[in-house]
Scaffold this motif. Sequence first.
Motif, short mmCIF file in Angstrom:
data_model
loop_
_atom_site.label_atom_id
_atom_site.label_comp_id
_atom_site.label_asym_id
_atom_site.label_seq_id
_atom_site.Cartn_x
_atom_site.Cartn_y
_atom_site.Cartn_z
N GLU A 48 24.09 -20.19 19.21
CA GLU A 48 24.39 -19.61 17.90
C GLU A 48 25.86 -19.71 17.54
O GLU A 48 26.21 -19.69 16.35
N ASP A 52 25.13 -22.98 12.75
CA ASP A 52 24.67 -21.93 11.85
C ASP A 52 23.14 -21.90 11.88
O ASP A 52 22.48 -22.78 11.35
N ASP A 54 20.98 -19.82 10.46
CA ASP A 54 20.32 -19.60 9.17
C ASP A 54 20.21 -20.90 8.38
O ASP A 54 19.18 -21.17 7.77
N ASP A 55 21.26 -21.70 8.41
CA ASP A 55 21.24 -22.98 7.70
C ASP A 55 20.23 -23.94 8.34
O ASP A 55 19.48 -24.62 7.63
N LYS A 58 16.74 -22.86 7.48
CA LYS A 58 16.44 -23.21 6.08
C LYS A 58 16.04 -24.68 5.95
O LYS A 58 15.07 -25.01 5.26
N THR A 69 11.68 -17.45 10.12
CA THR A 69 12.78 -16.52 10.27
C THR A 69 13.61 -16.88 11.50
O THR A 69 13.20 -17.70 12.32
N VAL A 70 14.78 -16.24 11.59
CA VAL A 70 15.62 -16.34 12.79
C VAL A 70 15.58 -14.97 13.46
O VAL A 70 15.94 -13.97 12.85
N ILE A 75 14.38 -19.68 16.29
CA ILE A 75 13.82 -19.90 14.96
C ILE A 75 12.30 -19.89 15.10
O ILE A 75 11.75 -20.57 15.96
#
Length: 99
Positions: A48, A52, A54-55, A58, A69-70, A75
């Motif tokens: 982490e 990133d 979250d990116d 996505k 989701t993370v 993931i």
Amino acid sequence: MAEICPVCGLPKELCMCEEIAREQQTVRISTDSRRYGKIVTVVEGIDENDIDMDDLAKKLKSKCAAGGTVKEGRIELQGDHKKKVKEVLEQMGFKTDVR
């Protein structure tokens, strides 16, 4: 003046930290069965601090056309998407291990 990366000492435009981190990590891709027999694809083993999450989540969600989701450094994607996730991560430069 250009901003300097604290890890590698290169200007941010030339920073190679993220690419080096991708080459050194082995990402585990597996499926898990959840409530009511729903299948979830789990991607683990990504640091982490270097990437990133979250990116990346996505991008994977849009490529697989699925929700996700993370959670706790991994993931989770709704459905069985092992093949597609493996292709996408290998194109991005990660080494993968499908289980």
